[in-house]
Each structure stands twice: as C-alpha cells, then as structure tokens.
Scaffold this motif. Sequence first.
Motif, PDB file in Angstrom:
ATOM      1  N   TRP A  43       0.846  -1.205   0.000  1.00 36.52           N
ATOM      2  CA  TRP A  43       0.000   0.000   0.000  1.00 36.52           C
ATOM      3  C   TRP A  43       0.873   1.244   0.000  1.00 36.52           C
ATOM      4  O   TRP A  43       1.844   1.353   0.768  1.00 36.52           O
ATOM      5  CB  TRP A  43      -0.918  -0.004   1.216  1.00 36.52           C
ATOM      6  N   LYS A  44       0.529   2.170  -0.847  1.00 38.26           N
ATOM      7  CA  LYS A  44       1.165   3.495  -0.871  1.00 38.26           C
ATOM      8  C   LYS A  44       0.082   4.519  -0.549  1.00 38.26           C
ATOM      9  O   LYS A  44      -0.688   4.947  -1.412  1.00 38.26           O
ATOM     10  CB  LYS A  44       1.777   3.772  -2.244  1.00 38.26           C
ATOM     11  N   PRO A  45      -0.027   4.908   0.747  1.00 37.32           N
ATOM     12  CA  PRO A  45      -1.134   5.801   1.137  1.00 37.32           C
ATOM     13  C   PRO A  45      -0.966   7.201   0.546  1.00 37.32           C
ATOM     14  O   PRO A  45       0.143   7.716   0.393  1.00 37.32           O
ATOM     15  CB  PRO A  45      -1.044   5.821   2.659  1.00 37.32           C
ATOM     16  N   SER A  46      -2.095   7.777   0.251  1.00 44.21           N
ATOM     17  CA  SER A  46      -2.104   9.161  -0.220  1.00 44.21           C
ATOM     18  C   SER A  46      -1.968  10.107   0.972  1.00 44.21           C
ATOM     19  O   SER A  46      -1.956   9.678   2.126  1.00 44.21           O
ATOM     20  CB  SER A  46      -3.404   9.451  -0.978  1.00 44.21           C
ATOM     21  N   GLN A  47      -1.892  11.425   0.675  1.00 43.23           N
ATOM     22  CA  GLN A  47      -1.753  12.395   1.765  1.00 43.23           C
ATOM     23  C   GLN A  47      -2.972  12.343   2.682  1.00 43.23           C
ATOM     24  O   GLN A  47      -2.842  12.363   3.904  1.00 43.23           O
ATOM     25  CB  GLN A  47      -1.591  13.793   1.174  1.00 43.23           C
ATOM     26  N   THR A  48      -4.151  12.272   2.068  1.00 42.40           N
ATOM     27  CA  THR A  48      -5.376  12.225   2.880  1.00 42.40           C
ATOM     28  C   THR A  48      -5.424  10.948   3.709  1.00 42.40           C
ATOM     29  O   THR A  48      -5.766  10.984   4.905  1.00 42.40           O
ATOM     30  CB  THR A  48      -6.612  12.330   1.976  1.00 42.40           C
ATOM     31  N   GLN A  49      -5.124   9.834   3.101  1.00 42.16           N
ATOM     32  CA  GLN A  49      -5.138   8.558   3.829  1.00 42.16           C
ATOM     33  C   GLN A  49      -4.114   8.558   4.954  1.00 42.16           C
ATOM     34  O   GLN A  49      -4.392   8.075   6.058  1.00 42.16           O
ATOM     35  CB  GLN A  49      -4.869   7.409   2.857  1.00 42.16           C
ATOM     36  N   PHE A  50      -2.930   9.119   4.694  1.00 42.70           N
ATOM     37  CA  PHE A  50      -1.876   9.113   5.709  1.00 42.70           C
ATOM     38  C   PHE A  50      -2.264  10.003   6.890  1.00 42.70           C
ATOM     39  O   PHE A  50      -2.046   9.645   8.057  1.00 42.70           O
ATOM     40  CB  PHE A  50      -0.567   9.580   5.074  1.00 42.70           C
ATOM     41  N   ASN A  51      -2.851  11.176   6.591  1.00 44.57           N
ATOM     42  CA  ASN A  51      -3.277  12.068   7.680  1.00 44.57           C
ATOM     43  C   ASN A  51      -4.384  11.437   8.516  1.00 44.57           C
ATOM     44  O   ASN A  51      -4.428  11.590   9.741  1.00 44.57           O
ATOM     45  CB  ASN A  51      -3.735  13.410   7.110  1.00 44.57           C
ATOM     46  N   LYS A  52      -5.291  10.744   7.836  1.00 52.96           N
ATOM     47  CA  LYS A  52      -6.371  10.078   8.573  1.00 52.96           C
ATOM     48  C   LYS A  52      -5.820   8.932   9.423  1.00 52.96           C
ATOM     49  O   LYS A  52      -6.310   8.662  10.522  1.00 52.96           O
ATOM     50  CB  LYS A  52      -7.413   9.569   7.582  1.00 52.96           C
ATOM     51  N   LEU A  53      -4.791   8.263   8.880  1.00 60.33           N
ATOM     52  CA  LEU A  53      -4.198   7.135   9.602  1.00 60.33           C
ATOM     53  C   LEU A  53      -3.469   7.608  10.857  1.00 60.33           C
ATOM     54  O   LEU A  53      -3.350   6.868  11.844  1.00 60.33           O
ATOM     55  CB  LEU A  53      -3.239   6.385   8.672  1.00 60.33           C
ATOM     56  N   LYS A  54      -3.004   8.878  10.840  1.00 61.68           N
ATOM     57  CA  LYS A  54      -2.317   9.403  12.019  1.00 61.68           C
ATOM     58  C   LYS A  54      -3.265   9.566  13.209  1.00 61.68           C
ATOM     59  O   LYS A  54      -2.852   9.463  14.358  1.00 61.68           O
ATOM     60  CB  LYS A  54      -1.691  10.751  11.687  1.00 61.68           C
ATOM     61  N   THR A  55      -4.528   9.831  12.900  1.00 63.06           N
ATOM     62  CA  THR A  55      -5.484  10.040  13.985  1.00 63.06           C
ATOM     63  C   THR A  55      -5.921   8.739  14.631  1.00 63.06           C
ATOM     64  O   THR A  55      -6.119   8.663  15.842  1.00 63.06           O
ATOM     65  CB  THR A  55      -6.722  10.780  13.458  1.00 63.06           C
ATOM     66  N   SER A  56      -6.061   7.686  13.817  1.00 64.27           N
ATOM     67  CA  SER A  56      -6.469   6.379  14.364  1.00 64.27           C
ATOM     68  C   SER A  56      -5.983   5.276  13.433  1.00 64.27           C
ATOM     69  O   SER A  56      -6.022   5.444  12.202  1.00 64.27           O
ATOM     70  CB  SER A  56      -7.985   6.298  14.536  1.00 64.27           C
ATOM     71  N   PRO A  57      -5.506   4.173  13.993  1.00 64.71           N
ATOM     72  CA  PRO A  57      -5.041   3.066  13.147  1.00 64.71           C
ATOM     73  C   PRO A  57      -6.197   2.420  12.386  1.00 64.71           C
ATOM     74  O   PRO A  57      -7.366   2.539  12.762  1.00 64.71           O
ATOM     75  CB  PRO A  57      -4.406   2.095  14.141  1.00 64.71           C
ATOM     76  N   LEU A  58      -5.838   1.731  11.327  1.00 69.33           N
ATOM     77  CA  LEU A  58      -6.822   1.068  10.477  1.00 69.33           C
ATOM     78  C   LEU A  58      -6.704  -0.439  10.665  1.00 69.33           C
ATOM     79  O   LEU A  58      -5.600  -0.991  10.732  1.00 69.33           O
ATOM     80  CB  LEU A  58      -6.575   1.440   9.009  1.00 69.33           C
ATOM     81  N   TYR A  59      -7.852  -1.104  10.754  1.00 70.36           N
ATOM     82  CA  TYR A  59      -7.870  -2.561  10.877  1.00 70.36           C
ATOM     83  C   TYR A  59      -8.494  -3.151   9.611  1.00 70.36           C
ATOM     84  O   TYR A  59      -9.598  -2.766   9.222  1.00 70.36           O
ATOM     85  CB  TYR A  59      -8.666  -3.001  12.107  1.00 70.36           C
ATOM     86  N   VAL A  60      -7.738  -4.058   9.007  1.00 74.29           N
ATOM     87  CA  VAL A  60      -8.169  -4.677   7.762  1.00 74.29           C
ATOM     88  C   VAL A  60      -8.351  -6.179   8.001  1.00 74.29           C
ATOM     89  O   VAL A  60      -7.427  -6.845   8.504  1.00 74.29           O
ATOM     90  CB  VAL A  60      -7.154  -4.441   6.630  1.00 74.29           C
ATOM     91  N   GLU A  61      -9.525  -6.701   7.656  1.00 71.13           N
ATOM     92  CA  GLU A  61      -9.804  -8.127   7.796  1.00 71.13           C
ATOM     93  C   GLU A  61      -9.616  -8.841   6.463  1.00 71.13           C
ATOM     94  O   GLU A  61      -9.804  -8.251   5.393  1.00 71.13           O
ATOM     95  CB  GLU A  61     -11.223  -8.352   8.328  1.00 71.13           C
ATOM     96  N   PHE A  62      -9.283 -10.133   6.557  1.00 68.81           N
ATOM     97  CA  PHE A  62      -9.060 -10.957   5.358  1.00 68.81           C
ATOM     98  C   PHE A  62      -9.326 -12.414   5.728  1.00 68.81           C
ATOM     99  O   PHE A  62      -9.477 -12.768   6.902  1.00 68.81           O
ATOM    100  CB  PHE A  62      -7.612 -10.798   4.851  1.00 68.81           C
ATOM    101  N   TYR A  63      -9.384 -13.266   4.704  1.00 69.25           N
ATOM    102  CA  TYR A  63      -9.591 -14.698   4.923  1.00 69.25           C
ATOM    103  C   TYR A  63      -8.291 -15.454   4.605  1.00 69.25           C
ATOM    104  O   TYR A  63      -7.563 -15.091   3.668  1.00 69.25           O
ATOM    105  CB  TYR A  63     -10.709 -15.255   4.040  1.00 69.25           C
ATOM    106  N   VAL A  64      -8.080 -16.507   5.366  1.00 62.80           N
ATOM    107  CA  VAL A  64      -7.011 -17.468   5.071  1.00 62.80           C
ATOM    108  C   VAL A  64      -7.703 -18.791   4.735  1.00 62.80           C
ATOM    109  O   VAL A  64      -8.487 -19.315   5.544  1.00 62.80           O
ATOM    110  CB  VAL A  64      -6.053 -17.656   6.258  1.00 62.80           C
ATOM    111  N   GLU A  65      -7.438 -19.283   3.547  1.00 62.24           N
ATOM    112  CA  GLU A  65      -8.129 -20.478   3.043  1.00 62.24           C
ATOM    113  C   GLU A  65      -7.115 -21.565   2.710  1.00 62.24           C
ATOM    114  O   GLU A  65      -6.110 -21.316   2.038  1.00 62.24           O
ATOM    115  CB  GLU A  65      -8.918 -20.099   1.789  1.00 62.24           C
ATOM    116  N   ASP A  66      -7.365 -22.793   3.238  1.00 64.56           N
ATOM    117  CA  ASP A  66      -6.464 -23.902   2.903  1.00 64.56           C
ATOM    118  C   ASP A  66      -6.931 -24.590   1.628  1.00 64.56           C
ATOM    119  O   ASP A  66      -8.092 -24.515   1.247  1.00 64.56           O
ATOM    120  CB  ASP A  66      -6.352 -24.899   4.066  1.00 64.56           C
ATOM    121  N   GLN A  67      -5.991 -25.249   0.987  1.00 67.59           N
ATOM    122  CA  GLN A  67      -6.258 -25.916  -0.285  1.00 67.59           C
ATOM    123  C   GLN A  67      -5.969 -27.405  -0.162  1.00 67.59           C
ATOM    124  O   GLN A  67      -5.048 -27.805   0.547  1.00 67.59           O
ATOM    125  CB  GLN A  67      -5.387 -25.306  -1.395  1.00 67.59           C
TER     126      GLN A  67
END
Length: 507
Positions: free
Chosen positions: A158-182
């Motif tokens: 990820w290469k955050p933009s200026q707006t995204q980076f400033n928003k990230l300074k105020t509060s961290p971001l949590y990203v969810e994802f799935y882990v799938e076995d094969q």
Amino acid sequence: MKIIFPSTPNWNVLEEGKPFTFKIQVKPNQDSTRVHFNIPEGQLEGMTLDSLGYFNWTPGYDLVDRIQGNKGFSVLFEVSNDRGEEARRSVEFRVLHVNRPPLVGELKPFYVQFNVQNTYQIDPNEVRDPDHDPLVFIPITDQLPEGARLSAQGEFSWKPSQTQFNKLKTSPLYVEFYVEDQPTKARTKGRLKIDVTQMDLPPVVSVVPNSQNIRLRENTTLNLALYLTDPNGDQDIQEFSFVSDNRSIPKEALKKNTNTQYEFIWRPDYDFVKDPLDTLGFNLTFFVIDKSQKRDEKRIHVTVENAVNEREKDIQLYTQYRTSLIRAWELIAQLSEKQEELSRLYRRAKSGKKNRSVMNAGIGAGTAITPLTINGDGASAVNARRIIPTVGGTATATVGTLEATEVIGRSISPLVDQLNKIIVKRNELQTKGDIFARKYNLKSARRGQNGQTFAKDLDDFEASMKVNDLIALELDAGWQDRNKPKNAEQQDRSLQRTFRDFVPFTD
C-alpha cells in the motif's frame, strides 16, 4: 476361547480427532474365570484397553495426511484366562483424514510511511495450517483501503495518499481478510492493524519453525524458512546473512528466494559427529541490517545426534545372511552329488554279490587204460580197422559263488555308513537353512535386539556347516559347483528354490 468383534459394516473406520470405543466379546462365556485383555502388537499413542474389554482411542490429527486420505493400522488383541487358555485376533482400523481450518494468531502491526510503496509480509509463524495444507490469502475488498493490495501469498502492499496518511495518524486502520487452505477451502478470518511509523524502526527477521533449539539426526535435512520485514518499508533492508560457530556449515546453505524471503537448507552427513561423541551442538545466528545500520537477529542452537547409517547396516546384515545361505546351498549341492556317487557304488556292489560266479572243473581218479578197436568202411586194409586208447575213471565239476564285493570293488558296510552320514548331514543343513532363511528374511528381524540374536544364530548356522570328517566322507575341499549361477539374480532364484523363505534385499 474366541474373540468376537462388532459385526456392523465399517465399524473399524475411524476419523481423526473423533473418539472411538467398542467392547471385545469373548466366547464361550468366561463368567467363571477371570479374563485378561491385552494389546501385544500395534498399540498406538492414546489406545487404551481396560480390564472389561473396552477399547478406547481418539486418533490424532497427525496420523493421516491430506494426500493419503486414509491409512490402515493393524492392532493385535489378546485374551487369556486364569486356566491358561488364550486367543488372539487382529483387526485393521482404517483412519480417515479430517481437515482442520487454518489458524491465525496475533499479527504484528503494519507500519507505513507516506509517499512510499509499503510492503508487509504476513508472518507465517502466526498464520499456519495444522494439516500443513497450502494456504491462500483472500482479501475482503470492502475493507481494503483504496490502492491497497493483498496477494494470495500474504503480501500486503500500500502506498497511502496524503489524505489517507493524515487520517491514519489520527487512528489506526484494521483490515480483515480470509485465510483459506487448499484444496478443501476451509476458511479462517484474520485481522491486520495498519498504523503510521513515527521513527526509524529496526528490521525484523522471522524463522519458521519458531524454535530456539533444534535437534536432528545425521543425514536428516534441516530446512528453515526466513522472512524479513522492515516497519519503514522492506526496501530499507540492506543485508541479510548468518554466522555459525561451526566452520563446517557452508555459506551456500542460505538460499535467496526473494528480497524478503530466504531458506536455510543443510544436511549433516554420517561423519559430522565423530566417534566417540554422541551429539555435537553449535549456534546459528541469522541477522538483518537496514540502511541506518539497525539490526535484528535470531539465534538457534542446533544439536546433531550421531546416527547409524541404517541402509549400510541393512546391506551388511543382508550380505551376512545371504553369504551363509550360499555356503549352505553349495555344501548341500556337494553332499547331494556325493550321495548320488555313493548310491551308484552301493547299487553296483549289491548287484555284484548276486550275479558274479566262478565254475571249477577237475579230473577225478583214473582207473585203467584200455585199447578200443573201431571197424571202418574204407576199402583199404589200413582204413578197415582203427585202434583208439581210452581212459576210464571219474571227473568232477563245481560251480561256486565268488564273494565279488570283497574281491572286486568295495565292501557294502562302509558304503552304507558313509551314505547315511551324507544323508544325515544334508538333511540337517536343509532344515537349519530353512529355519534361518525364514527367521531372518526381513530387515526388522535382522536388526532386532541390536543384531545380537541374528549374530548368535548366524554363528550357530555357520558352525553347522563345518564338516569335521571331510576325509571320512571323502569330500573334496576344492570342490566347485559345475552348475553355479553366473550372476547375483540367478543366485537369488537358486536360493529361493533351495530355501523357499529366502527374500532378496530391497530398499
């Protein structure tokens, strides 16, 4: 006594992690005597058999892998009573593989910088599959920030933009994802914290498996996976290597796959631990340095155990096993050849006793000499009469049996004794060879009890082939088999014909 198992179909088909129990029935009913239950062979971890015949087992998840699908385990049950009666019966339990979903632990935060393509590799120590199935990371698209990307291998960029980076300074971001076995596609949800970096943080090196002490045997491969991350961006990593206090560890053991992923692959040979040492330990220190000379390191202590080259030992034991049987086979062939020779001599001597005779004729006592006159038919006077002298008396003729075997050839008695010795010795070798070939036709039998039983039986078998009375049996010490096989494969077939339980060596 007789052991009775359940008669329902597929009663012996089990699943990993699922408790299983059944009761062993004994017929006839042994209410009047105490019955003892036992598992003499095939007992695995977790198997229990109580005094009432109840068998309990929860198969572990490590018994059958995904590729096998199912695996059989043979267990021998034994029942006995106080009267000395016993019964045995084996059963094969078929264990089915059960897939488990991936496990996701607590992930380290992803620290990002402004105006930089930040890359984060999800720690494989925290995301793993208990069945060692291949894993695929699947993003939840509505939770990904704009411009972010999560690859199937778990690389978050990820290469955050200026707006995204400033928003990230105020509060961290949590990203969810799935882990799938094969290929079973069982899923587990994970969560990653994304925050901005406030300072130049040191890089981090992760080692899989995550253990500070590793123990392995000689001729066993040590395979370590190493992952590098830098909170300020993986591009800040400058150098990665290792040092060891054992100089025999080659630098080529560290192999680079990508800029942030390495493998350490090394196998100690059978001469790594010198006798009389049982083990040899050393330290491996993996270190990573960033551009600001900040570093992180992981130290692992490796202990290598002295191991026996099982294959060479098996070949050595098999060579002793096969060589002794070849000697016995050649001696049996020599004795058989000698037996045929003695049998021919015995038949000739026996027929000579019956058929050979000598006729003697002799003149007895003479009584008188008398002239005899014979009248002829001729016309002359000379031919008209002949005078012939005659002798009177008695003559005798005798026919006597000649003891041909005592005069011509050999005596029957020594032939019979020698033939009996040959037959007894040949039968003895054949019996002992059959027992020896059957008892030690498997690798496990020759290895058993550190080879002491095999060595003792081998000495006994070799001793039985020492014919002390070679002169009495008239065996040729330099005898060679005229029909000896030309190669090892033909020898093995000949050995199998002579000793039916002989088994050639296989890896």
